[in-house]
Design a protein around this motif. Sequence first.
Motif, mmCIF file in Angstrom:
data_model
loop_
_atom_site.group_PDB
_atom_site.id
_atom_site.type_symbol
_atom_site.label_atom_id
_atom_site.label_comp_id
_atom_site.label_asym_id
_atom_site.label_seq_id
_atom_site.Cartn_x
_atom_site.Cartn_y
_atom_site.Cartn_z
ATOM 1 N N VAL A 137 0.842 -1.208 0.000
ATOM 2 C CA VAL A 137 0.000 0.000 0.000
ATOM 3 C C VAL A 137 0.876 1.256 0.000
ATOM 4 O O VAL A 137 0.599 2.223 -0.727
ATOM 5 N N LEU A 138 1.947 1.246 0.794
ATOM 6 C CA LEU A 138 2.876 2.380 0.804
ATOM 7 C C LEU A 138 3.493 2.604 -0.576
ATOM 8 O O LEU A 138 3.643 3.744 -1.035
ATOM 9 N N TYR A 159 13.048 4.728 10.358
ATOM 10 C CA TYR A 159 14.446 4.971 10.720
ATOM 11 C C TYR A 159 15.328 4.806 9.482
ATOM 12 O O TYR A 159 16.211 5.623 9.221
ATOM 13 N N LEU A 160 15.066 3.761 8.703
ATOM 14 C CA LEU A 160 15.811 3.564 7.452
ATOM 15 C C LEU A 160 15.522 4.691 6.464
ATOM 16 O O LEU A 160 16.435 5.203 5.803
ATOM 17 N N VAL A 161 14.253 5.067 6.341
ATOM 18 C CA VAL A 161 13.854 6.102 5.390
ATOM 19 C C VAL A 161 14.572 7.417 5.671
ATOM 20 O O VAL A 161 15.032 8.108 4.751
ATOM 21 N N HIS A 177 12.280 8.441 -0.938
ATOM 22 C CA HIS A 177 12.940 7.587 0.045
ATOM 23 C C HIS A 177 12.019 6.467 0.511
ATOM 24 O O HIS A 177 12.437 5.309 0.619
ATOM 25 N N ILE A 178 10.762 6.813 0.815
ATOM 26 C CA ILE A 178 9.801 5.785 1.242
ATOM 27 C C ILE A 178 9.641 4.736 0.152
ATOM 28 O O ILE A 178 9.641 3.532 0.419
ATOM 29 N N ALA A 223 10.945 1.007 0.723
ATOM 30 C CA ALA A 223 9.878 -0.004 0.732
ATOM 31 C C ALA A 223 10.112 -1.059 -0.343
ATOM 32 O O ALA A 223 9.882 -2.254 -0.118
ATOM 33 N N ALA A 224 10.593 -0.622 -1.520
ATOM 34 C CA ALA A 224 10.861 -1.564 -2.606
ATOM 35 C C ALA A 224 11.954 -2.549 -2.231
ATOM 36 O O ALA A 224 11.952 -3.708 -2.695
#
Length: 421
Positions: free
Chosen positions: A52-53, A270-272, A92-93, A97-98
């Motif tokens: 979804v993100l 945190y990663l983003v 970034h998201i 996410a990918a």
Amino acid sequence: MSQIRKSTGIIDWLDQRIALNKMMKVLVSEYWIPKNINFLWAMGVILTTLFVLLLITGFLLMMYYKPDINLAFDSVNYTIMKEVEYGWLWRHIHAVAASVIFLIIYIHTFTAIYYGSYKKGRELIWVSGMLLFILFSAEAFSGYMLPWGQMSYWAAMVITNLFGGIPVIGDAVVEWIRGDYAVSDSTLTRFFMLHVCLLPLVLIAVIALHFYTLRIPHVNNETGEEIDFDIEAEKYLKGDKANAKVIPFWPGFLAKDFMYIGFFMIFFFYLVCFHFNFAMDPINFEPGNPLKTPPHIYPEWYFLWQYEILRGFFFDIFGFSAYNIGLIAFAFAGIALFFMPIYDRSDVVAPAHERKGFFVWFWLLVIDMIVLTIFGKLPADGVTMGISNSWIGFYSTITFFILLLVVLPIITTLEKKRGGK
């Protein structure tokens, strides 16, 4: 037509027309989940959240992206990253996410293998899940090309070249995929269409199929116990919740999943915000240049084990060229896990730690795939601990196929003869 009466509210109005309450019972409040499961069973919901993100951020990025080889790189690295408010955040998201979605897919897949969730009526769950892996791989690759950076361009060149190995029609297939003799503007627009239109639609359909295949055999559990869901559900509905072996999907199971999603999102953002670079190769911040080949071409980390299998054969065998053997091995590696229900000859559904031979096999497979991933990132002509990387890749590739095609059928056949021990 059923009798329509005056409704008491919006829910009742909908219920009279689309059987909302019955649908909610079937899909949510009376869809039963075993009690004896752990946090690893939350991976499916986390994957759905990440998907979804990806959809939401993909739509936002698509508003500013230009699928043109003269504009694509600047639209991503200047317009989105520097000019669009919070554009950097959406990118970034999307990028993180990918990448992280494949980490969760691998955890989800190996959890299913560890607990034997691919057999005894659950074969279609497994097959639809592996089909999702293939589709997510195609979606990830098509998206990787869109920034039109150096690694995007040359990865597209390498991958599309692979189709040239198809007998007789290979060259025509490569030209058809690219829309040109070389990777060019037409290739970019085709991959853009695949990434934002065709593949997401197919993914949504197969995700729905994957959830549907869970409906009848239900979710497996930690011990592999065969649960009579009808009897246990009856206990729960009569109020004997303590002795029932099942809980409803909502609120019992999904409420716990929300907690796991919350913990996961802390790690994710945190990663983003602080460690997004792992999902974006520095070489890809250079515009794609057909005249400048990167010194070492490699895919994203989640494809490295397959890439190492592709180049694992570096010498001809019985008149077959190394290129063709590697191509066949690569193609089979992509679908090899589809056939887990066939490789495993035992009827035992139990966690790997209760199946001695299978337990050893499982961890050998995990270690071998990690080795393939590590050496897929290293130059093939390098040397590690005095051993050529090419030979390490070759032996790891052979080990992968032997484990699946030879060792697993043998140990599970012996397990079946011994009665599951």
